[in-house]
Design a protein around this motif. Structure first.
Motif, short mmCIF file in Angstrom:
data_model
loop_
_atom_site.label_atom_id
_atom_site.label_comp_id
_atom_site.label_asym_id
_atom_site.label_seq_id
_atom_site.Cartn_x
_atom_site.Cartn_y
_atom_site.Cartn_z
N LEU A 151 11.07 -2.34 2.97
CA LEU A 151 10.82 -1.30 3.96
C LEU A 151 10.07 -0.12 3.38
CD1 LEU A 151 11.33 -0.23 6.85
CD2 LEU A 151 13.47 0.73 6.01
N PHE A 152 10.26 0.16 2.09
CA PHE A 152 9.60 1.30 1.47
C PHE A 152 8.14 1.01 1.10
CE2 PHE A 152 14.01 2.60 -0.29
CZ PHE A 152 14.36 3.07 0.97
N ASP A 153 7.69 -0.23 1.29
CA ASP A 153 6.31 -0.59 0.99
C ASP A 153 5.41 -0.17 2.15
OD1 ASP A 153 7.40 -1.75 -1.22
OD2 ASP A 153 7.29 -3.80 -0.46
N GLY A 154 4.16 -0.41 2.00
CA GLY A 154 3.22 -0.17 3.10
C GLY A 154 2.37 1.05 2.88
N ASP A 155 1.10 0.93 3.20
CA ASP A 155 0.18 2.04 3.07
C ASP A 155 0.58 3.17 4.02
OD1 ASP A 155 -2.08 0.70 1.38
OD2 ASP A 155 -1.64 -0.73 2.98
N GLY A 156 0.44 4.40 3.55
CA GLY A 156 0.83 5.54 4.37
C GLY A 156 -0.07 5.71 5.58
N MET A 157 0.55 5.88 6.74
CA MET A 157 -0.19 6.20 7.96
C MET A 157 0.40 7.45 8.58
SD MET A 157 -1.02 3.98 11.43
CE MET A 157 -2.52 3.20 10.82
N LEU A 158 -0.46 8.38 8.97
CA LEU A 158 -0.05 9.63 9.59
C LEU A 158 -0.25 9.52 11.10
CD1 LEU A 158 -1.66 12.18 7.11
CD2 LEU A 158 0.60 11.13 7.01
N HIS A 159 0.82 9.82 11.84
CA HIS A 159 0.78 9.83 13.30
C HIS A 159 0.89 11.29 13.73
CE1 HIS A 159 1.42 5.46 13.26
NE2 HIS A 159 2.26 5.70 12.28
N ALA A 160 -0.23 11.84 14.20
CA ALA A 160 -0.30 13.27 14.50
C ALA A 160 -0.49 13.49 16.00
CB ALA A 160 -1.46 13.91 13.74
N ILE A 161 0.39 14.29 16.59
CA ILE A 161 0.21 14.70 17.98
C ILE A 161 -0.26 16.15 17.97
CG2 ILE A 161 2.69 15.25 18.26
CD1 ILE A 161 2.30 14.37 21.24
#
Length: 587
Positions: A151-161
């Motif tokens: 679960l801690f893997d994965g490329d960072g993605m930013l979700h911005a509102i």
């Protein structure tokens, strides 16, 4: 929580990124509810029909990039074949905690990037104090994994509102890390992951050899960083940073139309080395920032700070930390920095010579809390206090009392530390108040709430000083979050009752993320501590719809004052941050 990537690909297959933004709308807006591993490194989307009540999708997607084969040089082909053998025969993803079919199920599955897209306000109105952007970080693998994946893997993605004049737009973008960029250019994953990829002697040796081989072959250079920047965000020293504790910060900014832009990897003029915590602490009164880094070799802990202008000060190595504790977070007071030396550790010996992973629990260790002056030049004034059974992954706040003779630390304590990485659904965190008498060394503990609570926040203006209110996420079980509670710490001063005074459940099969508190009048020193709003993303697993919720922090039920329907789902993630309009303009 950041780590190496754990995605892999076949040496001869066509490696395909996640679905292109140029796919038909009926494909883009289906709900991904499970992941199947194939010989080709490609996305798998369940053909669930879109909700017929949903508005038509916004057609603002850029042209898609063509799929590419991974570099077909002779060394590259050999390394890819070796990678495939490791994942299929030496160390396949057998355990549920690293099996992508389980880890990436439902709303944990990745999404493609989304350019700024208008949102629909379906209830209430957005308060004026929310003019700015709420940005939430989290793991979102660029390529679906073929090997072990945690679960801690994965490329960072930013979700911005982005909110302006009562209107909102959502944008989801990858942090353009060095790892993301080279893998995007090559067309597949090449950097293994520490959490799920190094488990026992043979897999560790095999993947270590693979890293050396790919480096010698020129596929990537570890000196440029291998982090994911997938954990949190922080604003200090005039910059906004996406953070992951295995690398340096990545500077990002939000454009006027709401787009998320990566500026680049930032080492503060060459003074910040290797990595830093994903949870730096900013003193709102002095604008100084405090941080640290940790690792598996001495010194296991290094403390440092930045002045109000973002100039990094000299490192303070802490050699009195005698084992490599997993120091994910810490706290500050007006005088001290507070560290928790807990039972979760990095153990390369166990990884290599045993059957365990790099990170695990040492249940025979006695946890400690360490206190060092904020402006210490060395560790000579570092003091350690034994606190048996105290294992906080996160810290909420800390301050001094009794004319500086006592220190208070509030943090969620993991009661079942042995399950932290393998069975998070069995983890229960209980918020506790720790009081340390700095004169005689006596430590006392008091439970604050009985519920399973973590991902807790306060009014940021009260960092490092006595605070009364806490807003915490309810694990049901972790890592899913079913609601938010409000705690009143002042109740603990009169009796030992549960301090929960308000709660908001998200509803059946609805789960959210970490809450964040936004003050109505952040620049008003006379404003009440809880005069503001609690915000978060929430997802309905039945309909596939995600919303942005705004709750009244002062109300007895954390009443929803605004709900924004998002143009597509936002996956579950980690930590977020609200940045007001005036600060966005300074970036």
């Amino acid at each position: 929580m950041d780590s190496f990537s754990s995605t892999f690909l076949s040496p001869f297959s066509l490696s395909t990124p996640l679905p292109s933004p140029h796919l038909p709308h009926s494909t883009l807006f289906t709900t991904i509810t499970s992941v199947r591993i194939e010989d080709k490194q490609s996305p798998v989307i369940q053909t669930t029909k879109p909700n017929p009540q949903s508005p038509p999708p916004v057609n603002q997607y850029p042209p898609s990039k063509p799929s590419r084969r991974i570099q077909s040089s002779v060394p590259g082909t050999i390394l890819n074949a070796f990678d495939d053998i490791i994942n299929k025969f030496i160390d396949p993803p057998i355990r549920p905690s690293v099996d992508p079919k389980f880890v990436l199920a439902n709303n944990f599955s990745p999404v493609v990037e989304l350019p700024p897209s208008e949102c629909e306000i379906i209830f209430g109105s957005l308060p004026e104090c929310l003019n700015g952007a709420y940005i939430r970080n989290g793991p979102n693998p660029q390529f679906l994994p073929r090997g072990p994946y945690h679960l801690f893997d994965g490329d960072g993605m930013l979700h911005a509102i982005r909110i302006s004049k009562g209107r909102a737009t959502l944008c989801s973008r990858y942090v353009q890390t060095y790892k993301y960029s080279i893998e995007n250019e090559i067309g597949g994953s090449i950097v293994p992951n520490v959490f799920s990829g190094f488990n026992g002697l043979v897999p560790s040796v095999a993947r270590g050899a693979l890293i050396v081989g790919r480096t010698l072959a020129g596929q990537f250079n570890p000196i440029n960083g291998i982090g994911l920047a997938n954990t949190s965000l922080a604003m200090f020293g005039g910059g906004l940073f996406a953070l992951g504790e295995s690398d340096l910060p990545y500077a990002v900014k939000i454009s006027p139309d709401g787009d998320v832009l990566t500026v680049g990897r930032h080492d503060f003029g060459g003074k910040l080395f290797m990595s830093m915590t994903a949870h730096p602490k900013v003193d709102p009164e002095t604008n100084e920032t405090f941080g640290f880094r940790y690792g598996p070799i001495p010194p296991f802990l290094t403390f440092f700070r930045f002045d109000r202008y973002g100039n990094k000060q000299p490192d303070v190595p802490i050699f009195s930390m005698t084992s490599p504790s997993l120091l994910h977070d810490f706290a500050i007071t007006k005088k001290y920095a507070v560290f928790s030396d807990m039972q979760i550790e990095m153990n390369p010996g166990k990884m290599i010579f045993g059957s365990g992973s790099l990170v695990g629990a040492d249940t025979g260790k006695v946890p400690r809390v360490g206190i060092i002056p904020r402006y210490a030049m060395d560790e000579s004034e570092m003091k350690w206090f034994d606190v048996p059974g105290f294992n906080p992954m996160h810290s909420i706040n800390a301050w001094e009392e009794d004319d500086g003779q006592s220190l208070i630390l509030v943090a969620p304590n993991i009661l079942s530390v042995e399950h932290t990485l393998e069975r998070m659904d069995l983890v229960h965190s209980q918020v506790e108040k720790i009081k340390i008498n700095l004169k005689n060394g006596i430590v006392s503990r008091q439970p604050i709430a009985a519920r399973n609570l973590d991902f807790s926040v306060i009014n940021p203006n009260y960092t490092a000083k006595k605070s009364r209110y806490v807003y915490a996420a309810i694990g049901d079980p972790m890592p899913k979050i079913s609601g938010v509670v409000k705690l009143d710490l002042s109740l603990s001063e009169t009796d030992r009752r549960d301090c929960m005074v308000a709660s908001r459940m998200f509803g059946p099969v609805c789960y959210g993320g970490e809450p964040f508190f936004v003050a109505k009048e952040p620049n008003n020193p006379m404003a009440d501590e809880d005069d503001g709003y609690v915000i978060t993303y929430v997802h309905n697993e039945n309909t596939g719809e995600s919303r942005f919720l705004v709750m009244d922090a002062r109300s007895s039920g954390l009443d929803v004052v605004a709900a924004v329907k998002l143009p597509r789902r936002v996956p579950y993630g980690f930590h977020g941050l609200f940045v007001n309009e005036s600060d966005l303009k300074k970036l």
